[in-house]
Design a protein around this motif. Sequence first.
Motif, mmCIF file in Angstrom:
data_model
loop_
_atom_site.group_PDB
_atom_site.id
_atom_site.type_symbol
_atom_site.label_atom_id
_atom_site.label_comp_id
_atom_site.label_asym_id
_atom_site.label_seq_id
_atom_site.Cartn_x
_atom_site.Cartn_y
_atom_site.Cartn_z
ATOM 1 N N LYS A 192 0.813 -1.216 0.000
ATOM 2 C CA LYS A 192 0.000 0.000 0.000
ATOM 3 C C LYS A 192 0.852 1.274 0.000
ATOM 4 O O LYS A 192 0.553 2.235 -0.719
ATOM 5 N N MET A 208 -1.981 -0.864 -12.244
ATOM 6 C CA MET A 208 -2.761 -1.658 -11.285
ATOM 7 C C MET A 208 -3.520 -2.813 -11.952
ATOM 8 O O MET A 208 -3.928 -3.747 -11.271
ATOM 9 N N HIS A 211 -1.796 -5.950 -11.185
ATOM 10 C CA HIS A 211 -1.661 -6.342 -9.777
ATOM 11 C C HIS A 211 -2.248 -7.728 -9.543
ATOM 12 O O HIS A 211 -3.321 -8.041 -10.038
ATOM 13 N N GLN A 213 -2.683 -11.001 -6.413
ATOM 14 C CA GLN A 213 -2.746 -11.215 -4.963
ATOM 15 C C GLN A 213 -1.778 -12.307 -4.525
ATOM 16 O O GLN A 213 -1.813 -12.731 -3.375
ATOM 17 N N ILE A 222 -3.864 -3.001 -3.193
ATOM 18 C CA ILE A 222 -5.181 -2.591 -3.726
ATOM 19 C C ILE A 222 -5.795 -1.438 -2.929
ATOM 20 O O ILE A 222 -6.697 -0.765 -3.395
#
Length: 253
Positions: A192, A208, A211, A213, A222
């Motif tokens: 972050k 993004m 991106h 996980q 996120i």
Amino acid sequence: MRFELMLPHQIRTAIAESWPVILPLGVLEYHGEHLGVGMDTLAVVKCLDILEAEMNMIILPPFYYGASSYAVAPPEGTGSLHVGAPALMGFAQDMFKGLLRIGFRKIHFFIHHQSENFTAGMPTDLAFKLAARQAIFEFVEKTDGEGWWGNAKMADYYAQQSKGDDPFNWIKAHPLMTPDIITQFPFDHAGKGETSLMMALCPEALDMSKHDQENWYTKDAIEASAKLGEKGRDLILAQMRKVLAGGMEMKSH
Ligand SMILES: [Zn+2]
């Protein structure tokens, strides 16, 4: 001003007026799928770009080839590029010695990579810190001769230290984010905090839509926002202004 663009008469003016001379120091390292590999160094470069408009300073060409380590990811296909500390030391010692010979006495380097515990240090900053010390000893022994410290004219050495006037203050190392900043802004790797910083400072090194996980350290990216990044940027800029104006820098050590 950017050092590489300066004419000799401008360099002489900068020396005469004691402008700070700053090396943006960093690495190229995998920062998840959504961030550019130069993130740590770009954060320093982009903050200096802003400050350059505010005060007289010399910005040296950034050095990206630090010891990224392969702690985060192996290099194959990820972009992490590791140059070990022993190789950095020889380079840095010659570079610092050269800067002293030019005439600079207010040299700083800022680093963001692995700098969350800056007093203990990590390979890149430790290599540059040791190289700076060695360059200073070598330079002063050459200019003033061996025994320079024991000379009677150094009798006020300990008193001068509080003013920061002794040779060991000619080159100073700083983390981009001090412990004080870290209490107010998340220090992380590609999470972050760093993702927000890039949104505010260097959106061209961010996507993004890429991106994922999969990595634990990128999960909270996120939650990143340009607004949070601007907060971090402003905390960093305020600290850099203090350091480069002199006076208050001991607070960050
Ligand atoms: Zn980083």
